[in-house]
Enzyme design. Structure first.
Site, PDB file in Angstrom:
ATOM      1  N   SER A   1       7.612   9.206  12.106  1.00  0.00           N
ATOM      2  CA  SER A   1       6.318   8.883  11.013  1.00  0.00           C
ATOM      3  C   SER A   1       6.339   9.616   9.328  1.00  0.00           C
ATOM      4  CB  SER A   1       5.728   9.997  11.213  1.00  0.00           C
ATOM      5  OG  SER A   1       4.315  10.425   9.940  1.00  0.00           O
TER       6      SER A   1
ATOM      7  N   LYS B   1       0.919  -1.515   0.413  1.00  0.00           N
ATOM      8  CA  LYS B   1       0.292  -0.039  -0.028  1.00  0.00           C
ATOM      9  C   LYS B   1       0.835   1.743  -0.181  1.00  0.00           C
ATOM     10  CE  LYS B   1      -2.402   0.849   3.759  1.00  0.00           C
ATOM     11  NZ  LYS B   1      -3.012   2.038   4.366  1.00  0.00           N
ATOM     12  N   SER B   2       2.123   1.244   1.411  1.00  0.00           N
ATOM     13  CA  SER B   2       2.933   2.447   0.931  1.00  0.00           C
ATOM     14  C   SER B   2       3.531   2.795  -0.651  1.00  0.00           C
ATOM     15  CB  SER B   2       3.818   2.232   2.163  1.00  0.00           C
ATOM     16  OG  SER B   2       3.077   2.038   3.431  1.00  0.00           O
TER      17      SER B   2
ATOM     18  N   ASP C   1       1.747  -0.289  12.118  1.00  0.00           N
ATOM     19  CA  ASP C   1       0.678  -1.151  11.416  1.00  0.00           C
ATOM     20  C   ASP C   1       0.578  -2.448  11.858  1.00  0.00           C
ATOM     21  OD1 ASP C   1       0.259   1.679  10.430  1.00  0.00           O
ATOM     22  OD2 ASP C   1       0.839   0.774   8.561  1.00  0.00           O
TER      23      ASP C   1
ATOM     24  N   GLY D   1      -5.559   7.400   5.601  1.00  0.00           N
ATOM     25  CA  GLY D   1      -4.651   8.850   5.986  1.00  0.00           C
ATOM     26  C   GLY D   1      -2.691   9.307   5.066  1.00  0.00           C
TER      27      GLY D   1
ATOM     28  N   ARG E   1      -8.758  12.221  12.350  1.00  0.00           N
ATOM     29  CA  ARG E   1      -7.303  12.228  13.114  1.00  0.00           C
ATOM     30  C   ARG E   1      -6.870  13.301  12.997  1.00  0.00           C
ATOM     31  NH1 ARG E   1      -5.770   6.925   9.010  1.00  0.00           N
ATOM     32  NH2 ARG E   1      -3.501   7.418  10.136  1.00  0.00           N
TER      33      ARG E   1
ATOM     34  N   LYS F   1      -4.152   6.304  14.870  1.00  0.00           N
ATOM     35  CA  LYS F   1      -4.357   5.326  13.575  1.00  0.00           C
ATOM     36  C   LYS F   1      -6.093   5.742  12.820  1.00  0.00           C
ATOM     37  CE  LYS F   1      -0.415   4.076  11.987  1.00  0.00           C
ATOM     38  NZ  LYS F   1       0.335   4.699  11.335  1.00  0.00           N
TER      39      LYS F   1
ATOM     40  N   GLN G   1       4.903   9.315   7.056  1.00  0.00           N
ATOM     41  CA  GLN G   1       4.041  10.315   6.385  1.00  0.00           C
ATOM     42  C   GLN G   1       4.643  11.492   6.486  1.00  0.00           C
ATOM     43  OE1 GLN G   1       0.315   9.505   8.062  1.00  0.00           O
ATOM     44  NE2 GLN G   1      -0.338   7.050   6.875  1.00  0.00           N
TER      45      GLN G   1
ATOM     46  N   ARG H   1      -7.387  -3.048   9.868  1.00  0.00           N
ATOM     47  CA  ARG H   1      -6.074  -3.879  10.256  1.00  0.00           C
ATOM     48  C   ARG H   1      -6.465  -4.496  11.786  1.00  0.00           C
ATOM     49  NH1 ARG H   1      -2.340  -3.269   7.489  1.00  0.00           N
ATOM     50  NH2 ARG H   1      -1.743  -1.031   6.552  1.00  0.00           N
TER      51      ARG H   1
END
EC number: 2.5.1.19
Length: 448
Positions: free
Chosen positions: A173, A27-28, A325, A100, A128, A352, A175, A401
């Site tokens: 992080s 996914k990332s 995750d 996110g 979030r 999350k 992100q 998840r």
């Protein structure tokens, strides 16, 4: 964005899992492949893209900002980019759904372009906090107006030219790091991110692959990533490896269900993502890497996993960034181990898709597992390999998840377990339940 009607699912105890399966694309990497392809000059080809709702939200957003994105019948995606600096004003709000990653990374892209965009999301995403991304992007000149608490919906007014910054991450992080680097692509000068604790490095690997002038240096302050702005990205042929986060659910399932023996193919094993497999091996899991290779600049292998008795450990906190995750499914493995497992240093779980610490305390409690909650983790008293009581109803809290982790736990429960809503699983692993069914059917066919 309203969430669709809940899709409850009741899961019963499973027999052995056997067979060979693959997992969806990472996914990332999928998010980043779409974004950077959209900023390249020319057409990129992407194979193995995860076609979950989160990644499709990224694709839709990049289309709104000018990129031409198509998918062949054989699942290969083509992205004709607009070039760095070429993003166009979207005609309507960018709908992020539950993603996110899409939200935070797109905020970075928009921040250094002369456009304005509104980002919206579902109820889970809108709860979030985005302040950790708003802060550095505002330093670069972006004007960001968020809802109370720094939440969605929010509006980003990009600044062009933006101001290069040197920013030390206050929390680990990937992100936030990636958002700053993506903003730096269209910013004159050198943008630097210093991370005292290393996080997943997909952005750095892929930026370099697309031709960005990027360097990584280990210093006394931490890992320093420097990016020269006003980049010219070249189109690429990207092969996305299987997502280790998705593979983790199958690996834990095979580990805890007696008699299981499976092969999960093409799993990405980037060391900044593979902490879950390290932790499971410390607990006694039987996980063997086969046919180790490199795909698209990422380490990949097939994982053979056989049932094994697990024992409790103190999870090394330094593993947290490489498995953040995967903690929910690690908690499930701990519930089946002998002894009391303690996992600390995972503060990030609180922010999350749900508060995953509180969510897992409630979920595990509903199926008869004793836990102790900390600010930064959990202690879990395992069953020693005996079936878990089960019989409860689990609230997934719109968190994919949590839903998948408890689906795995239900496979070793004496009583059936009902998950109130499994629809969020489609955000990252649309064929999750079908894959589990395939592994069960293989066993049934072999026995017939």
């Amino acid at each position: 964005m309203p969430h669709p009607a809940p899709t409850p699912r009741t899961i019963h105890r499973s027999g052995p899992l056997t067979g060979r399966v693959s997992v969806p694309g990472d996914k990332s990497i999928s998010h980043r492949a779409l974004m950077l392809s959209a900023l390249a000059v020319g057409t990129s080809r992407i194979e193995g893209l995860l076609e979950g709702e989160d990644v499709l939200a990224t694709a839709a957003a990049m289309r709104q900002m000018g990129a031409e994105i198509t998918r062949d019948e054989d699942g290969v995606w083509h992205v004709h980019g607009v070039g760095v600096g070429g993003l166009m004003q979207p005609a309507q709000a960018l709908e992020m759904g539950n993603s996110g990653t899409s939200t935070r990374l797109l905020m970075g892209l928009i921040a250094s372009h002369a456009i304005t965009a509104t980002l919206t999301g579902d109820a889970s995403l809108s709860a979030r906090p985005m302040a950790r991304v708003i802060e550095p992007l505002s330093q670069m000149g972006a004007d960001i107006t968020a809802s109370p608490g720094g939440r969605l919906p929010l509006m980003v007014r990009g600044m062009n030219p933006a101001v290069p910054i040197s920013y030390t991450l206050p929390v680990a992080s990937a992100q936030v790091k990636s958002a700053i680097l993506l903003a730096g692509l269209n910013t004159p000068g050198i943008t630097r991110v210093i991370e005292p604790v290393a996080t997943r490095d997909h952005s750095e690997r892929m930026l370099a692959g697309f031709g960005a002038d990027l360097t990584v240096e280990q210093t006394a302050e931490g890992r320093v990533i420097s990016l020269v702005g006003e980049a010219e990205l070249k189109p690429q042929h990207i092969v996305v490896p299987g997502d280790p986060s998705s593979a983790a659910f199958l690996v834990v399932a095979a580990t805890i269900v007696p008699g299981s023996d499976i092969l999960v193919t093409n799993v990405g094993l980037n060391p900044t993502r593979a902490g879950i497999f390290t932790a499971l091996r410390l607990m006694g899991a039987d996980i063997t890497e086969q046919d180790a290779r490199t795909v698209g600049g990422e380490p990949v292998a097939d994982l053979r996993v056989r049932h094994a008795p697990l024992h409790a450990i103190e999870v090394p906190p330094e593993l947290a960034p490489s498995m953040i995750d995967e903690y929910p499914v690690l908690f499930v493995a701990a519930a089946c181990a002998t002894g009391r497992t303690v996992a600390r240093g995972a503060h990030e779980l609180r922010v999350k898709e749900s508060d995953r610490i509180a969510a897992m305390v409630a979920a595990l409690g509903a199926i008869g597992v004793a836990t102790e909650e900390f600010d930064d983790g959990l202690a879990i008293t395992g069953s020693g390999g005996a079936p878990l009581p089960g019989g409860g109803t689990i609230a997934s809290l719109l968190d994919h998840r949590i839903a998948m982790s408890l689906a795995v736990a239900a496979m070793v429960c004496a009583g059936p377990v009902t998950i109130d809503d499994v629809a969020p699983v489609a955000t990252s692993y649309p064929i999750f339940f079908a894959t589990l069914d395939t592994l069960k059917e293989t066993t049934e066919l072999a026995a017939s």
